[in-house]
Design an enzyme around this catalytic site. Structure first.
Site, PDB file in Angstrom:
ATOM      1  N   CYS A 138       1.071  -1.149  -0.057  1.00  0.00           N
ATOM      2  CA  CYS A 138       0.391  -0.021  -0.363  1.00  0.00           C
ATOM      3  C   CYS A 138       1.133   1.487   0.030  1.00  0.00           C
ATOM      4  CB  CYS A 138      -0.700   0.190   0.958  1.00  0.00           C
ATOM      5  SG  CYS A 138      -1.796   1.221   1.619  1.00  0.00           S
ATOM      6  N   CYS A 141      -0.791   3.787   2.294  1.00  0.00           N
ATOM      7  CA  CYS A 141       0.021   4.030   3.502  1.00  0.00           C
ATOM      8  C   CYS A 141       1.108   4.043   3.950  1.00  0.00           C
ATOM      9  CB  CYS A 141      -0.478   2.630   4.010  1.00  0.00           C
ATOM     10  SG  CYS A 141      -2.010   1.856   3.014  1.00  0.00           S
ATOM     11  N   ASP A 142       1.937   3.371   3.021  1.00  0.00           N
ATOM     12  CA  ASP A 142       3.721   3.610   3.186  1.00  0.00           C
ATOM     13  C   ASP A 142       4.314   4.135   2.855  1.00  0.00           C
ATOM     14  OD1 ASP A 142       2.997   1.469   5.172  1.00  0.00           O
ATOM     15  OD2 ASP A 142       2.884  -0.096   3.928  1.00  0.00           O
TER      16      ASP A 142
END
Ligand code: NAP
Length: 329
Positions: A138, A141-142
């Protein structure tokens, strides 16, 4: 035990849109989902959802969730592990059981399967070992964890190109590793990424191993045309190689096609296992279905169709199609 009118399995665009429509028709509606939102959560810039020039996946998911709750749907955060037939009937209609990871069982007269897809793994040494230590599925997200670092994105579809675009704005350097020369991604995404100076394409190449100590340090890659191998030093690997439908929860319950999608008719009705006979009261919507266009707006549209047809089914309109328009309008 309470028997719901309708239980929706999955809380992303298909499931929550179905919930909005079902609840607004005053059906006693329960959504059971592991989390709110699906693959859209991995996208920072959604530019093809009507009504929004640009919106993040998280914001869109939250808005649809809020609308579903305000419409009267009940939402339970839990993982569905099995959807089953029971021996019970209400007004001649079968009652279905939905079992969850927390050990609970819920029952409903109609079910909408909208549990989306699961990210595909590369299945190479080091992948599992370094999840959360450099390996990610992701980018949205990261990506912030890789400020001024070097990362690889694996894949050639829309997700890989969106990940490369997001990462290029944060990381020092991005390698886009793809096993072919042609891309599945939309042309406009490919063109956008090609213009970025810190993105290097590594084509006709597969990842053989992800290496590191405590965290990822490199990827071992092989050129599929020459057989040549080399190691690329990276701090992170984003695996964006698509996803698959995890149909084990409905095995033996509905028909599953060879490619693992759940076939539906134009009213989002499913079929009995290995049969062309409609499974009464069981519908599917979104990425789990065999519709070839895995787009948010398509999922939302199918969620609407499934809910309206579930309403028709529950109100004994039989197999007649009760259209929501009339010629006199
Ligand atoms: P995808 O379209 O299925 O693409 C997967 C990519 O990964 C392909 O390039 C594929 O290579 C490669 N791949 C698959 N298995 C591999 C393996 N074992 N090793 C190496 N490479 C592998 O998946 P996606 O990009 O996640 O997109 C999924 C769906 O969501 C698509 O329908 C897409 O249009 C949609 N989506 C849309 C948007 C948008 O509209 N902006 C954004 C994200 C996703 P090959 O090409 O060689 O098969």
């Amino acid at each position: 035990m309470e028997v719901y009118d309708i239980i929706i399995v999955g809380g992303a665009s298909a499931g929550l849109t179905a919930a909005i429509y079902a609840a607004r028709r005053k059906l006693n509606t329960l959504v059971i989902t592991k989390g709110i939102g699906g693959q859209e959560l991995e996208t920072n810039n959604i530019e093809n959802y009507p009504g929004f020039l640009r919106i993040s996946g998280v914001e869109l998911a939250n808005r649809i969730f809020e609308q579903a709750v305000k419409s009267g749907a009940q939402i339970i955060l839990d993982e569905v592990v099995k959807v089953e037939d029971t021996d019970e009937k209400i007004n001649d209609k079968p009652v279905y059981a939905i079992k969850t990871a927390s050990g609970k069982t819920y029952k409903a007269k109609a079910v909408i399967l909208a549990f989306g897809k699961t990210p595909r793994n590369l299945d190479v040494p080091g992948e599992k070992e370094f999840v959360g230590k450099g390996v990610s599925y992701c980018a949205t997200c990261d990506a912030p964890l890789f400020k001024n670092k070097v990362v690889a994105v694996v894949g050639g579809g829309n997700s890989a190109f969106e990940a490369a675009h997001i990462l290029s704005q944060i990381a020092k350097k991005v390698y886009l590793i793809h096993r072919r020369e042609q891309f599945r991604a939309f042309e406009y995404l490919v063109e956008r990424v090609k213009k970025l100076e810190n993105v290097e394409f590594v084509l006709n190449t597969v990842v053989k191993e992800i290496k590191g100590d405590i965290t990822v340090k490199s990827v071992l890659v092989e050129n599929v045309q020459t057989g040549e191998t080399k190691e690329i030093q990276v701090d992170g690997v984003f695996i964006e190689i698509g996803s698959y439908v995890k149909t084990d929860i409905v095995e033996g319950f509905v028909k599953i096609a060879k490619n693992n999608y759940i076939p539906v008719d134009k009213l989002c009705r499913t079929y009995k296992p290995d049969s062309d006979e409609i499974k009464p009261g069981v519908f599917a919507a979104g990425d789990v279905t065999d519709i070839p266009f895995k787009q948010l707006v398509v999922s939302a549209g199918q969620g609407c169709v499934a809910a309206l047809q579930a309403y028709n089914y529950l109100h004994d309109l039989g197999e007649t199609i009760f259209a929501d328009w009339s010629k006199s309008l």
